[in-house]
Motif scaffolding. Structure first.
Motif, PDB file in Angstrom:
ATOM      1  N   THR A 170       0.832  -1.209   0.000  1.00 23.20           N
ATOM      2  CA  THR A 170       0.000   0.000   0.000  1.00 23.20           C
ATOM      3  C   THR A 170       0.865   1.258   0.000  1.00 23.20           C
ATOM      4  O   THR A 170       0.618   2.208  -0.755  1.00 23.20           O
ATOM      5  CB  THR A 170      -0.928  -0.001   1.229  1.00 23.20           C
ATOM      6  OG1 THR A 170      -1.746  -1.171   1.193  1.00 23.20           O
ATOM      7  CG2 THR A 170      -1.811   1.239   1.247  1.00 23.20           C
ATOM      8  N   ARG A 174       1.507   4.360  -2.818  1.00 27.19           N
ATOM      9  CA  ARG A 174       1.468   5.796  -2.522  1.00 27.19           C
ATOM     10  C   ARG A 174       2.771   6.479  -2.946  1.00 27.19           C
ATOM     11  O   ARG A 174       2.755   7.620  -3.416  1.00 27.19           O
ATOM     12  CB  ARG A 174       1.205   5.997  -1.027  1.00 27.19           C
ATOM     13  CG  ARG A 174      -0.199   5.577  -0.619  1.00 27.19           C
ATOM     14  CD  ARG A 174      -0.373   5.515   0.888  1.00 27.19           C
ATOM     15  NE  ARG A 174      -1.735   5.134   1.234  1.00 27.19           N
ATOM     16  CZ  ARG A 174      -2.138   4.840   2.450  1.00 27.19           C
ATOM     17  NH1 ARG A 174      -1.272   4.875   3.458  1.00 27.19           N
ATOM     18  NH2 ARG A 174      -3.388   4.505   2.692  1.00 27.19           N
ATOM     19  N   TRP A 474       0.753  12.042  -2.253  1.00 26.78           N
ATOM     20  CA  TRP A 474      -0.165  10.882  -2.286  1.00 26.78           C
ATOM     21  C   TRP A 474      -1.514  11.321  -1.722  1.00 26.78           C
ATOM     22  O   TRP A 474      -1.632  11.774  -0.585  1.00 26.78           O
ATOM     23  CB  TRP A 474       0.399   9.678  -1.547  1.00 26.78           C
ATOM     24  CG  TRP A 474       1.062   9.932  -0.225  1.00 26.78           C
ATOM     25  CD1 TRP A 474       2.307  10.427  -0.017  1.00 26.78           C
ATOM     26  CD2 TRP A 474       0.505   9.688   1.084  1.00 26.78           C
ATOM     27  NE1 TRP A 474       2.581  10.507   1.320  1.00 26.78           N
ATOM     28  CE2 TRP A 474       1.489  10.054   2.020  1.00 26.78           C
ATOM     29  CE3 TRP A 474      -0.695   9.193   1.542  1.00 26.78           C
ATOM     30  CZ2 TRP A 474       1.283   9.948   3.385  1.00 26.78           C
ATOM     31  CZ3 TRP A 474      -0.908   9.078   2.899  1.00 26.78           C
ATOM     32  CH2 TRP A 474       0.071   9.450   3.817  1.00 26.78           C
ATOM     33  N   GLU A 476      -4.197  10.020  -0.509  1.00 23.95           N
ATOM     34  CA  GLU A 476      -4.797   9.474   0.712  1.00 23.95           C
ATOM     35  C   GLU A 476      -4.406  10.272   1.947  1.00 23.95           C
ATOM     36  O   GLU A 476      -4.997  10.113   3.005  1.00 23.95           O
ATOM     37  CB  GLU A 476      -4.395   8.009   0.894  1.00 23.95           C
ATOM     38  CG  GLU A 476      -4.949   7.082  -0.145  1.00 23.95           C
ATOM     39  CD  GLU A 476      -4.001   6.906  -1.310  1.00 23.95           C
ATOM     40  OE1 GLU A 476      -4.083   5.896  -2.002  1.00 23.95           O
ATOM     41  OE2 GLU A 476      -3.171   7.801  -1.548  1.00 23.95           O
TER      42      GLU A 476
END
Length: 479
Positions: A170, A174, A474, A476
């Protein structure tokens, strides 16, 4: 009493998870950066979409496309799905397995064989019995269940390692998002720099052509010789030769942006060919070095790799200890299909087994050493990622400051060159100098402007490098 003591011992052992527990590695970071900076720092939301601080909607659009459509980012998303599936595979080992079985067989007993005694045969087969030369059918419908008890936590450590690797995948995605955003911005600013250079080169070519015309006129008037004319023709040709190279460079940047946004190289030519100036670069407060441990995706990915490698030590260590499995095989067995579902056709077997490796040539302990060495490598990689992050920030801070200082000096030079050109034009209108002096001073101004264009482009790209070094890019990260 002895049986209960053994059961209690096994239950107590079931609370054991072998191998070391993971903790976030210590990372020695300085309290401040060496380069001058603002320690206040940007917020997470500002860093997440740092490109918006350049105030260029076209750049915003291109980066949004790259984050969504970049092929490296899409590949990383697929690796996350793979890692999550591996988590399920690892977790399945902690659960019982249950298989359904159905079979139908036709058997003949050899006339020259000893009759099969009652109760013989495979467990759950019903103990087929027959006389020599007899033939019969056997029908079986049943279940096979087994469960390996995770007494020493080997399976739990495997689940832990799989989860850590999902986290690493993950964070790697990113990091690729941040890289894609930075690469698009770099290509975009290079494109705008080249387009500004082209405008500057065209202006200088016009100046060179006017100078050539003036020298041709003076040569015809007998004021200069042919060498001066030919030298000026050479200078004009050199200025003209710069334009094709700049056009090719601009096309290459458009092609690069197309690839980064997941499209064909030529797809963005119509959109990006119209020239635009380089947007102004914002001032970037760097904050504190400790923020990098939280914001840099590559550091976070490296920390997850350490967690996975640590859990792998527990997986390897569990091979030193016994394994206990429980099995059950209930079934219905009959020689006639019509009686298969009768209560009397029931058959079953229950069992428990213990497997404790006593000698394997040192394989289990060697695997532990392998896992320890891999954890050490992961720790070194983590520390290196932290040091690399600190270097990235220091380098970017140094370069952006140098770019700003250079721009300040060039701005003073440009002001002086502009005033000199204006004065020469005034003197030309008064008949005090020839137009050649005007063109000479114009050339000096254009030369300074060329350096300013290159420096503004360098500042924009170095600002991008600083944003990325600080851990931005990134999405998120946004609340």
């Amino acid at each position: 009493m002895k049986g209960r003591a053994v059961l209690v011992a096994l239950l107590l052992a079931g609370c054991t998870t072998v191998g070391p527990n993971h903790s976030v590695p210590d990372a020695a970071v300085p309290s401040q950066y060496a380069e001058p900076h603002d320690a206040q720092g940007l917020s997470d939301a500002e860093l997440a979409s740092w490109w918006r601080q350049f105030g260029d909607p076209q750049l915003d659009s291109l980066i949004a496309r790259a984050i969504a459509l970049n092929l490296d980012v899409q590949s990383a998303a697929a690796r996350i799905r793979e890692a999550r599936a591996r988590e399920l595979v690892a977790g399945a080992r902690n659960l019982p397995t249950l298989d359904a079985q159905a079979s139908a067989t036709r058997q003949r007993i050899s006339e020259n064989a000893i009759p099969t005694p009652p109760g013989a045969g495979a467990p759950g087969s019903g103990g087929a019995f027959g006389l020599p030369g007899s033939e019969f059918n056997t029908f079986r419908l049943g279940l096979d269940a087994s469960w390996e008890i995770d007494l020493f936590g080997g399976t739990r450590r495997g689940i832990e390692a799989a989860g850590a690797r999902t986290g690493a995948a993950t964070w790697t995605r990113r990091d690729l998002q941040a890289t894609a955003a930075a690469e698009v911005a770099n290509a975009y600013f290079t494109l705008r720099t080249v387009q500004d250079r082209m405008a500057n080169a065209k202006a200088d070519l016009d100046r060179q052509n006017r100078e050539e015309q003036l020298r041709q006129a003076r040569f015809k008037g007998g004021l200069i010789n042919g060498i001066d004319v030919e030298q000026q023709k050479s200078d004009a040709a050199i200025a003209a030769a710069e334009l094709p190279a700049l056009r090719a460079q601009a096309d290459a940047q458009i092609h690069a942006i197309g690839l980064l946004t997941g499209t064909t190289p030529e797809a963005l030519i119509a959109e990006l060919s119209p020239a635009r100036t380089i947007p102004a670069s914002p001032t970037i407060p760097a904050g504190l070095p400790s923020d990098l441990l939280r914001r840099r995706p590559d550091i976070r990915a490296a920390e997850r790799e350490v967690a996975a490698a640590t859990a792998d030590i527990g997986v390897a260590t569990a091979d030193l200890y016994p394994r206990i499995s429980l099995t059950a095989a209930p079934a219905l067995v009959s020689t006639a299909l019509t009686s298969l579902l009768d209560w009397g056709s029931r058959s079953y077997s229950l069992g428990a087994s213990l497997l404790w490796p006593l000698f394997d040539g040192g394989k289990a302990r060697a695997n532990i050493e392998v896992a320890n060495a891999r954890q050490e490598q992961a720790l070194i990689a983590y520390r290196k990622s932290v040091l690399t992050a600190l270097k990235d920030v220091e380098d970017a801070l140094s370069r952006t400051q140098a770019d700003r200082d250079r721009l300040t000096d060039l701005a003073r030079s440009h002001e002086a060159a502009t005033r000199a050109e204006a004065l020469s034009r005034t003197r030309f209108r008064g008949g005090l100098v020839t137009y050649s002096e005007v063109l000479t001073n114009q050339g000096k101004r254009l030369s300074v402007e060329k350096q300013m264009i290159e420096t503004r482009g360098a500042l924009a790209r170095d600002s991008v490098a600083l944003f990325k070094a600080l851990g931005g890019g990134w999405p998120e990260q946004q609340p």
